[in-house]
Write a protein that holds these residues in place. Structure first.
Motif, PDB file in Angstrom:
ATOM      1  N   THR A 126      -8.996   8.965  -0.181  1.00 11.39           N
ATOM      2  CA  THR A 126      -9.632   7.724  -0.619  1.00 11.39           C
ATOM      3  C   THR A 126      -8.591   6.605  -0.708  1.00 11.39           C
ATOM      4  O   THR A 126      -7.391   6.866  -0.712  1.00 11.39           O
ATOM      5  N   LYS A 127      -9.079   5.365  -0.776  1.00 13.96           N
ATOM      6  CA  LYS A 127      -8.204   4.218  -0.977  1.00 13.96           C
ATOM      7  C   LYS A 127      -8.593   3.534  -2.277  1.00 13.96           C
ATOM      8  O   LYS A 127      -9.772   3.282  -2.523  1.00 13.96           O
ATOM      9  N   VAL A 128      -7.581   3.252  -3.103  1.00 10.37           N
ATOM     10  CA  VAL A 128      -7.840   2.613  -4.393  1.00 10.37           C
ATOM     11  C   VAL A 128      -6.994   1.362  -4.520  1.00 10.37           C
ATOM     12  O   VAL A 128      -5.936   1.236  -3.896  1.00 10.37           O
ATOM     13  N   ALA A 129      -7.471   0.429  -5.342  1.00 11.05           N
ATOM     14  CA  ALA A 129      -6.682  -0.725  -5.752  1.00 11.05           C
ATOM     15  C   ALA A 129      -6.190  -0.441  -7.169  1.00 11.05           C
ATOM     16  O   ALA A 129      -6.955   0.037  -8.013  1.00 11.05           O
ATOM     17  N   PHE A 130      -4.932  -0.722  -7.437  1.00  8.64           N
ATOM     18  CA  PHE A 130      -4.339  -0.392  -8.727  1.00  8.64           C
ATOM     19  C   PHE A 130      -4.151  -1.648  -9.562  1.00  8.64           C
ATOM     20  O   PHE A 130      -3.437  -2.574  -9.175  1.00  8.64           O
ATOM     21  N   PHE A 131      -4.803  -1.664 -10.734  1.00  9.91           N
ATOM     22  CA  PHE A 131      -4.615  -2.746 -11.699  1.00  9.91           C
ATOM     23  C   PHE A 131      -3.402  -2.391 -12.541  1.00  9.91           C
ATOM     24  O   PHE A 131      -3.428  -1.439 -13.327  1.00  9.91           O
ATOM     25  N   GLN A 152      -0.851   9.443  -5.235  1.00  8.17           N
ATOM     26  CA  GLN A 152      -0.388   9.831  -3.899  1.00  8.17           C
ATOM     27  C   GLN A 152      -0.458  11.344  -3.712  1.00  8.17           C
ATOM     28  O   GLN A 152      -0.871  11.826  -2.649  1.00  8.17           O
ATOM     29  N   GLU A 153      -0.057  12.077  -4.734  1.00  7.05           N
ATOM     30  CA  GLU A 153      -0.114  13.538  -4.671  1.00  7.05           C
ATOM     31  C   GLU A 153      -1.543  14.033  -4.437  1.00  7.05           C
ATOM     32  O   GLU A 153      -1.753  15.039  -3.758  1.00  7.05           O
ATOM     33  N   LEU A 154      -2.497  13.309  -4.988  1.00  7.08           N
ATOM     34  CA  LEU A 154      -3.902  13.722  -4.873  1.00  7.08           C
ATOM     35  C   LEU A 154      -4.593  13.108  -3.662  1.00  7.08           C
ATOM     36  O   LEU A 154      -5.810  13.219  -3.519  1.00  7.08           O
ATOM     37  N   GLY A 155      -3.823  12.452  -2.791  1.00  8.50           N
ATOM     38  CA  GLY A 155      -4.381  11.992  -1.529  1.00  8.50           C
ATOM     39  C   GLY A 155      -4.930  10.584  -1.524  1.00  8.50           C
ATOM     40  O   GLY A 155      -5.781  10.257  -0.687  1.00  8.50           O
ATOM     41  N   CYS A 156      -4.452   9.726  -2.401  1.00  7.50           N
ATOM     42  CA  CYS A 156      -4.936   8.347  -2.448  1.00  7.50           C
ATOM     43  C   CYS A 156      -3.948   7.389  -1.801  1.00  7.50           C
ATOM     44  O   CYS A 156      -2.744   7.460  -2.078  1.00  7.50           O
ATOM     45  N   ASP A 157      -4.453   6.497  -0.974  1.00 11.67           N
ATOM     46  CA  ASP A 157      -3.694   5.315  -0.593  1.00 11.67           C
ATOM     47  C   ASP A 157      -3.865   4.305  -1.720  1.00 11.67           C
ATOM     48  O   ASP A 157      -4.998   3.987  -2.110  1.00 11.67           O
ATOM     49  N   VAL A 158      -2.749   3.832  -2.253  1.00 14.34           N
ATOM     50  CA  VAL A 158      -2.787   2.959  -3.437  1.00 14.34           C
ATOM     51  C   VAL A 158      -2.350   1.549  -3.055  1.00 14.34           C
ATOM     52  O   VAL A 158      -1.178   1.308  -2.743  1.00 14.34           O
ATOM     53  N   VAL A 206       0.863  -1.175   0.000  1.00 17.38           N
ATOM     54  CA  VAL A 206       0.000   0.000   0.000  1.00 17.38           C
ATOM     55  C   VAL A 206       0.902   1.229   0.000  1.00 17.38           C
ATOM     56  O   VAL A 206       1.733   1.400   0.904  1.00 17.38           O
ATOM     57  N   TYR A 207       0.771   2.063  -1.019  1.00 18.78           N
ATOM     58  CA  TYR A 207       1.523   3.309  -1.110  1.00 18.78           C
ATOM     59  C   TYR A 207       0.644   4.420  -0.539  1.00 18.78           C
ATOM     60  O   TYR A 207      -0.421   4.724  -1.090  1.00 18.78           O
ATOM     61  N   GLU A 208       1.094   5.015   0.548  1.00 23.79           N
ATOM     62  CA  GLU A 208       0.254   5.979   1.254  1.00 23.79           C
ATOM     63  C   GLU A 208       0.222   7.331   0.544  1.00 23.79           C
ATOM     64  O   GLU A 208       1.246   7.834   0.081  1.00 23.79           O
ATOM     65  N   GLY A 209      -0.984   7.911   0.497  1.00 24.34           N
ATOM     66  CA  GLY A 209      -1.154   9.218  -0.109  1.00 24.34           C
ATOM     67  C   GLY A 209      -0.744  10.336   0.826  1.00 24.34           C
ATOM     68  O   GLY A 209      -0.600  10.139   2.033  1.00 24.34           O
ATOM     69  N   LYS A 210      -0.568  11.544   0.267  1.00 28.10           N
ATOM     70  CA  LYS A 210      -0.152  12.689   1.064  1.00 28.10           C
ATOM     71  C   LYS A 210      -1.260  13.187   1.980  1.00 28.10           C
ATOM     72  O   LYS A 210      -1.005  13.900   2.939  1.00 28.10           O
TER      73      LYS A 210
END
Length: 440
Positions: free
Chosen positions: A193-198, A219-225, A185-189
């Motif tokens: 929201t939390k997203v799953a990345f395909f 991440q810059e836009l605040g998403c945990d990826v 999980v790459y944490e957002g700034k």
């Protein structure tokens, strides 16, 4: 040779797998004709149009005509771009009809030995196992960096290959090792929201840099990826090539992986993959109730990266092109992103919102570039006709950067730039690479 037994099996297959009601939805109005690249580029041959292909499918299904080489040629020549669907006032599900027809034809006909071998390598090995894709791209990396590429070009070895393959060799990006770790999980700034990345197949290997850029931007836009560890190919190439059962196998694996955690979105950065992911509910419509419900949940959460960052408010940020001189930029739609995902405004609005960027609309940007998965390899003549026509409009924009959002389109547009001798004046880029390299 198509035997009588094959004809009967194909007719029966069409009756079982192609819903007559979907064929009858076509009103023969002709609104699809100007939207269809193969119709336009085959001197307006009706059999190379969506309306004509539907008529052929129905005629074979009803036993009015035998299935023969001309019918197979018509269905093979279709790009599957689905530009006919937004143009259709009756809502004909042409993509579904095409996939079903190709599935039956592939199953019931005897393909040449070379084609069988190629399909086995591609669909049972390469796109079924990400490690196999990594091995292939590792070889390409060695080819590019060992001096073998330079030697091959100097000796003219590529002249023994088909011209399209020779041209494509010039535009394959420099292969880089992927730094995206599966299972992380790459944490957002911030915590929007939390997203799953395909991550995809080609995107995770040939376009690894774009995947890294995708995570950076999110991440810059605040998403945990979150990057699910054991995800597999979306199945699009299999599904579009008459291998629906293999596509379903991949879809089931992805459902298990991506629904293991609760996320707000399942995000992808490839228009072709995204369209197929968003239709998992259709692909698995004949499965049991529980699996179908999972597929519906997956499809609802699937979203393209450009649409997601637009919804997250990227256009409200102060975005500036970092180079001193302003840059002229144009945009080529990914067919499946536009025609299936119905995403067309978001990428344009993002580009228009960037200071120091002059956005130029590309005439005919909603028409296919001729890539269509492996179409430029399987149907090179028609593909190059479509591409050369496209490049006439690209030239008129006088843009320095051509943006698109799908790996196949990106390679095809790079090829078009190379064929036109514009490599010193124009560059083709994925939208996310452009944002990550020059904006954020």
């Amino acid at each position: 040779m198509i035997t009588l037994e094959m004809q009967e099996k194909i007719q029966q297959g069409f009756q079982e797998e192609i819903e007559e009601t979907k064929l009858l939805d076509c009103m023969r109005c002709g609104f699809c004709l100007p939207a269809c690249p193969t119709y336009v580029h085959s001197n307006y041959d009706e059999t190379q149009s969506p309306r004509g292909r539907i008529a052929l499918m129905k005629a074979v299904r009803d036993g009015d005509i035998p299935f023969d080489g001309s019918v197979e040629e018509s269905i093979d020549l279709c790009l599957g771009c689905r530009a006919c669907e937004p143009a259709c006032p009756a809502g004909v599900e042409y993509g579904s009809l095409l996939e079903s027809a190709r599935n039956v034809i592939q199953r019931e006909t005897n393909a040449p030995v070379k084609e069988k071998a190629a399909r086995k390598v591609a669909f049972d090995y390469l796109f079924q196992n990400q490690s196999a894709m990594e091995k292939v791209t590792s070889f390409v990396k060695f080819y590019q960096r060992s001096g073998l590429q330079a030697l091959t070009r100097k000796m003219g070895i590529l002249s023994f290959f088909p011209s399209t393959m020779k041209e494509m060799e010039k535009v394959i990006p420099r292969i880089e090792k992927s730094n995206v770790k599966k299972g992380m999980v790459y944490e957002g700034k911030s915590k929007k929201t939390k997203v799953a990345f395909f991550t995809g197949c080609l995107m995770d290997t040939m376009f690894a840099k774009t995947n890294e850029a995708t995570i950076n931007v999110l991440q810059e836009l605040g998403c945990d990826v979150w990057v699910p560890e054991n995800q597999v190919c979306c199945g699009a190439l299999q599904g579009h090539s008459g291998e629906l059962e293999k596509a379903r196998e991949n879809a089931k694996v992805n459902l298990r992986q991506f629904l293991a955690e609760d996320v707000d979105y399942i995000v992808n950065n490839a228009g072709g993959c995204g369209a197929f992911l968003s239709e998992y509910d259709h692909l698995l419509k004949d499965e049991d109730y529980e699996l179908l419900e999972q597929a519906k949940q997956f499809s609802i959460k699937s979203i393209d990266i450009t649409q997601l960052i637009y919804e997250l408010g990227i256009t409200k940020e102060t975005l500036t092109y970092k180079q001193q001189s302003p840059v002229a930029v144009t945009y080529q739609d990914s067919c499946h992103l536009r025609n299936v995902g119905r995403v067309q405004d978001a990428p344009r609005e993002i580009l228009k919102s960037i200071n120091n960027v002059h956005y130029v609309e590309l005439e005919g940007s909603d028409h296919c570039c001729g890539s269509a998965g492996i179409y430029n390899l399987s149907q090179p003549e028609m593909s190059m006709k479509i591409l050369d026509d496209k490049m006439e409009y690209v030239n008129e924009t006088q843009a320095q950067i051509l943006i698109t959002t799908n790996p196949g389109c990106l390679l095809q547009m790079k090829l078009g730039i190379e064929r036109e001798g514009l490599s010193d004046q124009m560059e083709a880029m994925h939208l996310i690479d452009f944002i990550d390299d020059y904006i954020l």
